[in-house]
Write an enzyme that holds these catalytic residues in place. Structure first.
Site, short mmCIF file in Angstrom:
data_model
loop_
_atom_site.label_atom_id
_atom_site.label_comp_id
_atom_site.label_asym_id
_atom_site.label_seq_id
_atom_site.Cartn_x
_atom_site.Cartn_y
_atom_site.Cartn_z
N GLU A 154 -7.39 0.60 8.56
CA GLU A 154 -7.16 2.02 8.31
C GLU A 154 -8.31 2.61 7.50
OE1 GLU A 154 -3.87 4.88 6.07
OE2 GLU A 154 -3.28 2.88 6.76
N GLU A 171 3.50 0.54 0.21
CA GLU A 171 4.17 1.46 1.13
C GLU A 171 4.27 0.86 2.53
OE1 GLU A 171 2.78 4.65 4.09
OE2 GLU A 171 2.02 5.18 2.10
N HIS A 172 3.19 0.25 2.99
CA HIS A 172 3.21 -0.41 4.31
C HIS A 172 4.20 -1.57 4.33
CE1 HIS A 172 -0.38 1.09 6.74
NE2 HIS A 172 -0.40 1.85 5.63
N HIS A 198 -0.49 2.11 -1.88
CA HIS A 198 -0.47 2.37 -0.44
C HIS A 198 -0.15 1.10 0.34
CE1 HIS A 198 -2.76 2.70 3.47
NE2 HIS A 198 -1.90 3.69 3.57
#
Length: 446
Positions: free
Chosen positions: A147, A70-71, A67
């Site tokens: 997040e 991905e950022h 993840h």
């Protein structure tokens, strides 16, 4: 009514054939798979690149790296500055985003069909030429930690699901949250990100899906132009994960949090996924979930627990078989204030036992099949949703043939198949039962 349902069911496949997108597949010389979903009803195209890697493929101690990467892919390349890809998409009237699951990571743009060439140019660039500075990594690590703080740590429901997942999987990495454990996320660095990127981001580990106002020949030419020159990774690792041992004992957990306004009981059972060429067990479970809890007003559990016994204000059953490895079958019941969690759990178990003994109502089953067929047809009107359906399935080990066969397989499931599935799946040794409640309820239910 039964005759009317049968007539409507017979007509639905004809409607589906008339509205379905044309599906074309091919593979580039570098191993990149391509799927084209041709639909010319609007001059719009969805361009997606799916990688066969997700959170369950992370190295030990590096949870959250899939993840996190991905950022970082939005930070720029040798040709694109930080944020330039998204800014270009917006400037051309489109939208873009990305998402990570346990089994895949996907990047997509939705734009006018005449912008497809530009989308492929930029997406191919970041497949192999990602650049990120130490500052980029530091900044984005703060973003993903925030997040987690917002979506998980501040949400008792998310914390509950995270803890239940960790209890469900004794050995498989599905028990590790996609976003990562905070103490490991805090240690992720540039070397970790680049190592993961260089290992998994390659054309021979990717699936290109283009849906909308395009022709297969057009997609083939553009894909060969932009993705074709990218070198494959010769030593791409085989997807091999630790698997679950036999589960010999049920597990129970509780989460007491003052932020929980409404107590509830949740239970998940370890369940088989959809396997390529053998989706029968999964189809039975999909139908079982729909019969038991697909609708509060008409499902078995809704009727028994919400309207007959008043033991619930909400009840549901769920199953999603799109998974590379064993997935879960879920149940949840939210009782009214005058019903304890123990009473609710007992009522849930009693309702399931009665259902297995009574069998499936034929009229209800016919309605469910018709509703499922209709929902599958309506879903094809959304090309983005259709592209996601193919992408998730293909990166989870299924084939286009499996995807195409799924609707008819669901229709072939019998009432007896559903009861057989119920007898097999409801084994408490494969289950985690959880209570979520505020502190006052926790004291009262002990």
């Amino acid at each position: 009514m039964t005759r009317l349902i049968a007539i409507l069911l017979a007509l639905l496949p004809l409607t589906q054939q008339a509205s379905a997108a044309e599906v074309t597949t091919f593979t580039l010389n570098n191993g990149m798979d391509v799927v084209v979903l041709e639909d010319h009803r609007a001059q719009v195209v969805v361009h997606m690149v799916w990688y066969r890697v997700g959170a369950a493929d992370e190295p030990p101690g590096k949870s959250g790296i899939a993840h996190f990467l991905e950022h970082l892919l939005f930070k720029g390349t040798d040709d694109l500055g930080p944020g330039e890809l998204s800014a270009t998409v917006t400037r051309n009237g489109g939208s873009d985003n990305a998402f990570t699951s346990w089994d895949y990571t996907a990047y997509f743009q939705r734009v006018a069909s005449d912008r497809l060439d530009l989308m492929m140019l930029m997406e191919a660039d970041r497949m192999r030429d990602l650049e990120m500075s130490i500052n980029d990594v530091t900044t984005e690590r703060k973003v993903v930690l925030e997040e987690r703080a917002t979506r998980v740590d501040s949400d008792p429901g998310s914390l509950f699901r995270e803890q239940r997942g960790a209890a469900q999987y004794l050995n498989h990495p599905y028990g590790i949250p996609i976003i990562g454990w905070r103490h490991e996320m805090e240690q992720l660095n540039r070397d970790d990100a680049f190592a993961f990127y260089q290992k998994y981001y390659a054309p021979n580990n990717a699936i290109l899906i283009v849906a909308g106002d395009v022709s297969p020949q057009q997609v083939r030419e553009l894909a060969q132009k932009h993705y074709g020159p990218l070198a494959p990774t010769p030593d791409l690792p085989v997807r091999s994960r630790p698997q679950e041992p036999p589960h010999l004992s049920q597990r129970r957990m509780s989460l007491s949090d003052q932020r929980i306004a409404q107590p509830y009981v949740s239970r998940s059972y370890l369940a088989p996924e959809r396997d390529s060429g053998d989706q029968f067990k999964a189809a039975r479970l999909k139908m079982l979930a729909t019969v038991l809890g697909g609708s509060n007003a008409t499902s078995v559990l809704g009727r028994k627990l919400q309207f007959e016994s008043n033991k619930a204000i909400y009840v549901a059953a769920s199953y999603d078989g799109v998974s590379l490895d064993d997935t879960t079958f879920g149940l949840v019941i939210v009782p009214p204030p005058d019903v304890s969690l123990q009473e609710a759990e007992t009522a849930l178990d009693t309702a399931i036992a009665e259902f297995i003994q009574e069998g499936v109502d034929p009229d209800q089953f016919a309605r469910i099949k018709m509703q499922l067929r209709a929902s599958q047809i309506y879903a094809e009107d959304n090309i983005e949703s259709l592209a996601q359906q193919y992408g998730a399935a293909l990166t989870s080990g299924l084939t286009v043939q499996d995807i195409d066969a799924w609707p008819d397989l669901l229709q072939s499931i019998t009432a007896e198949d559903v009861i057989d599935a119920a007898r097999e799946i409801f084994d408490l040794n494969n289950a985690v039962t959880g209570w979520a409640m505020p502190p006052a309820t926790a004291e009262g239910d002990k």
